[in-house]
Design an enzyme around this catalytic site. Structure first.
Site, PDB file in Angstrom:
ATOM      1  CD  GLU A  46      -1.382  -2.358   2.039  1.00  0.00           C
ATOM      2  OE1 GLU A  46      -2.193  -3.028   2.697  1.00  0.00           O
ATOM      3  OE2 GLU A  46      -0.154  -2.625   1.977  1.00  0.00           O
ATOM      4  CB  CYS A  69      -0.349  -4.475   8.406  1.00  0.00           C
ATOM      5  SG  CYS A  69       0.709  -3.093   7.916  1.00  0.00           S
ATOM      6  CD  GLU A 295      16.059 -29.902  -4.507  1.00  0.00           C
ATOM      7  OE1 GLU A 295      16.536 -30.640  -5.404  1.00  0.00           O
ATOM      8  OE2 GLU A 295      16.191 -28.668  -4.494  1.00  0.00           O
TER       9      GLU A 295
END
Length: 373
Positions: A46, A69, A295
């Protein structure tokens, strides 16, 4: 809002443990400002959009993918900025599950006389922040188990050779996945067999933190994950480059690794004698690591799945048949005793990447309990 989503995705791999957020400011039917959360610690979407306005935003509308927020973190509240700028309307995609926000941002805006419309393209906005929503509500990393296998379910030949089962396009895609996760998890078996770098090479983005599960501390000091632990690579500033999770506590054994810049994480053993995955994930979550790409080999895959810590799974299926009774499958361990107790996925999707099929989905909630019944 679709443009705001497009902008938000530009921050993928850079904003964690913060969410992906995009914002578009519209006045008299014209876009006068755009912005997105570009990096952790920097301006929120924002404020970025307001900073890029081409004219006075007073009386305009803002479309933002996540509830603004209303608390002080790395940045001041976005609600304050919107009120001060004279924004008249706020269109919100997803509500913010962060307890510090969770509806409070919307209430503050409405109490200031601003019209707020919620749930605009909510499904699409929710989908880009699965990692953030999981992490902020559980405190645990979003864990993706990734592997490549043949059509007959093999990850290596009977001689142990695995390069390369997946195609070149799939391997490039994996580097993109690495860049989108904050950490990459492998076991000591992978380190001893392949001496991998576990970094990002064929994609743009930050290198993941390398987390090595090494119960008895057998990682060679000459391993790339050790020698590169103190390098000046493209990492997040507040995190170590290499973490070795181990149950070894002898200071004399730990010191050579620490001298080379390795962060030692003490983790207890589980009932199976291996590191407790629940404890490991809690520790990594407390370090603000919000996402992990697994992985490792078949043993690590089983440990993560059996612990209930896996959130998502991705399998690259190569158009080849390997055969061999002794050839490894992607998941080892004790296994499930019947199809009824198997780990089950939902929200499945399939696509072609080069010659491979990429199949992925979310582990069903509570799957670990089902598997142990």
């Amino acid at each position: 809002m679709r443009r705001a989503i497009e902008l938000a995705l530009k921050g993928a791999g850079y904003t964690g443990p913060n969410p992906l957020v995009g914002a578009v400011i519209v006045k008299d039917g014209r876009i006068i400002g755009e912005g997105y959360h570009e990096r952790y610690g920097e301006l929120h979407a924002e404020r970025n959009a307001l900073a890029h306005c081409t004219e006075d935003p007073k009386g305009s509308s803002i479309y933002v993918t996540l509830e603004p927020c209303c608390h002080h973190g790395k940045q001041p509240p976005c609600t304050d900025a919107l009120i001060e700028a004279g924004i008249s309307e706020v269109f919100v995609g997803s509500p913010d599950p962060n307890p510090l926000v969770a509806g409070k941002g919307i209430s503050i805006l409405r109490n200031a006389g601003i019209r707020v419309v919620t749930d605009l393209l909510r499904d699409e906005c929710d989908s880009i922040n699965k990692v953030f929503f999981h992490y902020i509500t559980t405190g645990l990393p979003y864990v993706t188990v990734k592997y490549a296998m043949t059509l007959d379910g093999k990850i290596a030949s009977v001689t142990g050779k695995s390069k390369w089962i997946s195609c070149e396009e799939s391997r490039r895609h994996v580097h993109k996945m690495r860049a989108e996760h904050m950490a990459i998890l492998a076991g000591i078996g992978t380190v001893l067999a392949d001496d991998p770098m576990l970094n990002v090479r064929d994609a743009e983005g930050l290198d993941p933190v390398r987390v090595i599960c090494d119960t008895d501390l057998r990682t060679p000091l000459s391993a790339k994950v050790v020698t590169g632990a103190a390098d000046g690579g493209n990492y997040r500033s507040w995190l170590p480059h290499t973490i070795i999770a181990t149950s070894v506590t002898d200071p004399e054994r730990l010191k050579p690794y620490q001298d080379r810049g390795v962060f030692i994480l003490s983790v207890s053993r589980g009932d199976d004698g291996r590191l407790s995955m629940q404890d490991l994930m809690k520790e990594l979550g407390s370090m603000k690591i919000d996402s992990i790409l697994v992985e490792g080999g078949a043993s690590i895959n089983w440990s993560v799945l059996a612990s209930g810590m896996a959130t998502h799974a991705v399998c690259f299926i190569a158009p080849m048949i390997m055969g061999g009774e002794g050839a490894k499958s992607p998941v080892a361990g004790t296994g499930c005793d019947s199809p009824d107790t198997a780990f089950r996925l939902e929200n499945m999707s399939f696509r072609m990447i080069g010659q491979d099929i990429a199949a992925e989905g979310d582990l069903k909630e509570g799957y670990s309990r089902c598997s142990q019944e």
